[in-house]
Every structure is written in C-alpha cells, then in structure tokens.
Scaffold this active site. Structure first.
Site, PDB file in Angstrom:
ATOM      1  N   LEU A  46      46.302   2.938 -21.531  1.00  0.00           N
ATOM      2  CA  LEU A  46      45.661   4.069 -21.641  1.00  0.00           C
ATOM      3  C   LEU A  46      46.211   5.341 -20.590  1.00  0.00           C
ATOM      4  O   LEU A  46      46.352   5.092 -19.673  1.00  0.00           O
ATOM      5  CB  LEU A  46      44.174   4.068 -21.459  1.00  0.00           C
ATOM      6  CG  LEU A  46      43.512   5.366 -21.849  1.00  0.00           C
ATOM      7  CD1 LEU A  46      42.040   5.069 -22.651  1.00  0.00           C
ATOM      8  CD2 LEU A  46      42.790   6.164 -20.512  1.00  0.00           C
ATOM      9  N   ASP A  98      30.020  18.064 -19.586  1.00  0.00           N
ATOM     10  CA  ASP A  98      29.077  19.043 -19.231  1.00  0.00           C
ATOM     11  C   ASP A  98      27.859  18.471 -19.142  1.00  0.00           C
ATOM     12  O   ASP A  98      27.265  17.579 -19.815  1.00  0.00           O
ATOM     13  CB  ASP A  98      29.447  20.484 -20.358  1.00  0.00           C
ATOM     14  CG  ASP A  98      28.564  21.527 -19.691  1.00  0.00           C
ATOM     15  OD1 ASP A  98      28.395  21.690 -18.499  1.00  0.00           O
ATOM     16  OD2 ASP A  98      28.477  22.674 -20.175  1.00  0.00           O
ATOM     17  N   HIS A 130      26.894  15.221 -10.457  1.00  0.00           N
ATOM     18  CA  HIS A 130      28.287  15.103 -10.668  1.00  0.00           C
ATOM     19  C   HIS A 130      28.818  13.667 -10.031  1.00  0.00           C
ATOM     20  O   HIS A 130      29.679  13.131 -10.886  1.00  0.00           O
ATOM     21  CB  HIS A 130      29.195  16.154  -9.492  1.00  0.00           C
ATOM     22  CG  HIS A 130      29.028  17.616  -9.944  1.00  0.00           C
ATOM     23  ND1 HIS A 130      28.987  17.747 -11.221  1.00  0.00           N
ATOM     24  CD2 HIS A 130      28.480  18.500  -9.211  1.00  0.00           C
ATOM     25  CE1 HIS A 130      28.755  19.308 -11.044  1.00  0.00           C
ATOM     26  NE2 HIS A 130      28.384  19.706 -10.085  1.00  0.00           N
TER      27      HIS A 130
HETATM   28  C1  IPE Z   1      33.326  23.638 -18.667  1.00  0.00           C
HETATM   29  O1  IPE Z   1      32.041  23.775 -18.187  1.00  0.00           O
HETATM   30  C2  IPE Z   1      34.012  23.185 -17.369  1.00  0.00           C
HETATM   31  C3  IPE Z   1      34.007  21.710 -17.010  1.00  0.00           C
HETATM   32  C4  IPE Z   1      33.371  20.847 -17.837  1.00  0.00           C
HETATM   33  C5  IPE Z   1      34.882  21.506 -15.928  1.00  0.00           C
HETATM   34  P1  IPE Z   1      31.078  24.827 -17.470  1.00  0.00           P
HETATM   35  O2  IPE Z   1      29.845  24.634 -17.264  1.00  0.00           O
HETATM   36  O3  IPE Z   1      31.967  25.471 -16.281  1.00  0.00           O
HETATM   37  O4  IPE Z   1      31.412  25.844 -18.687  1.00  0.00           O
HETATM   38  P2  IPE Z   1      30.316  27.179 -19.053  1.00  0.00           P
HETATM   39  O5  IPE Z   1      30.520  28.062 -17.733  1.00  0.00           O
HETATM   40  O6  IPE Z   1      28.894  26.864 -19.543  1.00  0.00           O
HETATM   41  O7  IPE Z   1      31.082  27.831 -20.230  1.00  0.00           O
HETATM   42  C1  IPE Z   2      29.917  20.012 -15.627  1.00  0.00           C
HETATM   43  O1  IPE Z   2      28.654  19.997 -15.193  1.00  0.00           O
HETATM   44  C2  IPE Z   2      30.796  19.597 -14.419  1.00  0.00           C
HETATM   45  C3  IPE Z   2      31.760  20.763 -13.794  1.00  0.00           C
HETATM   46  C4  IPE Z   2      31.772  21.985 -14.564  1.00  0.00           C
HETATM   47  C5  IPE Z   2      32.373  20.592 -12.565  1.00  0.00           C
HETATM   48  P1  IPE Z   2      27.890  21.294 -14.934  1.00  0.00           P
HETATM   49  O2  IPE Z   2      27.814  21.443 -13.288  1.00  0.00           O
HETATM   50  O3  IPE Z   2      28.604  22.565 -15.611  1.00  0.00           O
HETATM   51  O4  IPE Z   2      26.695  21.124 -15.421  1.00  0.00           O
HETATM   52  P2  IPE Z   2      25.441  22.101 -16.028  1.00  0.00           P
HETATM   53  O5  IPE Z   2      26.331  22.604 -17.260  1.00  0.00           O
HETATM   54  O6  IPE Z   2      25.058  23.042 -15.126  1.00  0.00           O
HETATM   55  O7  IPE Z   2      24.223  21.360 -16.393  1.00  0.00           O
HETATM   56 MG    MG Z   3      27.982  23.377 -17.628  1.00  0.00          MG
END
Ligand code: IPE
Ligand code: IPE
Ligand code: MG
Length: 232
Positions: free
Chosen positions: A127, A16, A33
């Site tokens: 792995l 995240d 990303h």
């Molecule tokens: C969780 O992250 C999903 C992934 C890392 C793929 P999100 O950014 O989507 O989660 P929330 O919305 O903050 O809970």
């Molecule tokens: C996690 O990073 C990746 C996915 C959920 C695909 P985010 O896109 O949720 O990044 P933040 O939470 O907005 O910083």
């Molecule tokens: Mg996120």
C-alpha cells in the site's frame, strides 16, 4: 467479503473531528489528535487487508496555520513523533510513504524526516500511504501554474501536461473521498484530482474511525455507478 473489483484503488480521507472528540471527553484538543494517530494505524491496516492500493490522508491544511500556536506546534510534534517512531514498522509492513503538500512551508527538520521516510520505504511494493501536510488544493494548482510559467509553457495546455506539475503527478485520482465528523465539504483537499471522486460522509469522529467504518465506505463505493459524464 467485498469483491476485489469493486474496491476503490485510491481512498482519500479527510480526518476530521479530533477536536470535538476530545471536547466530548473534557480533554485537551491535542489528545484528540493523538487518538487520531491510532485511528490512522487501524485504518491503514484495514485498507491493506481490503486491497486498497493508495490511501491519502489530509493531516494538515494550508489553512490550519490559522489555529492557535499551541495547537499548531502540538500537531508538528505529533508529526515528528510519528515519523521517527513509525517508519520502521511501515517499512516492515511493505507500506510505501509519499507526501503531498507544500514542503517549503513546513519546519525544516520535518521536511528532512519526510524525505528520509520516502527514501526508506521507496522499495516497498504494498500500500502507498500519502500523508498530506501543509496541503491546499488551490496552492497546489497555483504552484503548478508558477512552474509552468517558469518553464516557459505556451498555450495550448492539456490536462496531461498540467498534471505533470502537480505535487505527485503519478498518483491516481482518488476514487473515493471519505470525510468524518458530519461535515460535508472538501476544505481545499484534492481540488484538481477530485473531479470524479465519489464522496462519502459519516458522522463518526476521526478518532473513532476503524476498519468497520472503512468497510462501510467501501460498500457505499461498490454501489455507485461512475459515468464520467457519458451515458451508461
Ligand atoms: C480539514 O479539516 C483539514 C484536515 C482534516 C487536515 P478542518 O477542520 O481544518 O476543515 P474546516 O475548517 O472545518 O473546513
Ligand atoms: C482534524 O480534526 C485534524 C486537523 C485538522 C489537523 P479537527 O482538529 O479539525 O477537529 P474538529 O473539527 O475541531 O472537531
Ligand atoms: Mg475540523
């Protein structure tokens, strides 16, 4: 050096913070990303060196479809790119790929790439990397219940029988779940499997994650006493 017997067998990672990483740099979210893919490469190499056998990565949740169309299609393009370009390297590095998540909800060409990647790497003994795409813990449980009903299952139902209906029944439960970016929630990841997982949270944003960070998480794990409800 971390003693082998204290290394978790399966580390699950909620990657995240890509969006916030990009925002801090005045970049579009998609570049966050993309930087996240580099962090995956570093982390998998470090996990292998530490002797971790399974790494699962939460890459796209069943709720992430709610994001703007542009971000969703950008993420799908990254998945395509990584699958096309990185599988050969993983094959050489003895990494086995297995995917979790609801495949029918993914674009058909990506499903085909996933099947091809699994086939290409199925003989690898190193792995096991488990990208979770269109994964949701609740959906996984619902799909298991649906298949059980289709099979005409009758009560009583055991945990072992239920597990056979999960997406990857033979994958060991995560010993350690890592979430980056300062959030401390599971966001629908591994709901059935996380019952006795140790949880590690770090403020580091996913694109900044590396082998050192993974080592910190593994050290944290080594100091936990797992009791599974019993007395020690
Ligand atoms: C969780 O992250 C999903 C992934 C890392 C793929 P999100 O950014 O989507 O989660 P929330 O919305 O903050 O809970
Ligand atoms: C996690 O990073 C990746 C996915 C959920 C695909 P985010 O896109 O949720 O990044 P933040 O939470 O907005 O910083
Ligand atoms: Mg996120």
């Amino acid at each position: 050096m971390i003693p082998k017997e204290t290394v978790p067998r399966h580390v699950a990672i909620i990657m995240d913070g890509n969006g916030r990483w990009a925002k801090k740099r005045f970049l579009p979210r998609l570049l966050g990303h993309k930087a996240g893919v580099k962090a995956i490469e570093r982390t998998v190499r470090a996990a292998d060196a530490l002797g971790i056998q399974y790494v699962s990565l939460y890459a796209f949740s069943t709720e992430n479809w709610k994001r703007p169309e542009k971000e969703v299609s950008g993420l799908m393009s990254i998945f395509r790119f990584v699958l096309r370009r990185k599988v050969d390297e993983m094959k050489r590095e003895n990494v086995r790929l297995r995917f979790s998540g609801f495949r029918d909800g993914m674009p058909q060409d990506i499903v085909e790439l996933m099947e091809w990647a699994e086939e290409e790497t199925k003989g690898n003994s190193g792995l096991t990397l488990v990208p979770c795409l269109n994964y949701g813990g609740r959906q996984e449980i619902l799909h298991a219940v649906e298949k059980l009903l289709e099979d005409g299952a009758r009560p009583p139902l055991t945990e072992e029988r239920f597990r056979e209906y999960l997406y990857l029944p033979d994958l060991p439960d995560p010993d350690l779940i890592v979430r980056t970016s300062g959030e401390s929630r599971l966001s629908n990841f591994w709901l059935w499997q996380s019952t006795y997982s140790e949880l590690y949270f770090t403020d580091t944003l996913w694109p900044d994650f590396d082998g050192k960070e993974l080592e910190n998480a593994v050290k944290f794990f080594a100091n936990r006493e797992r009791r599974y409800g019993a007395l020690k």
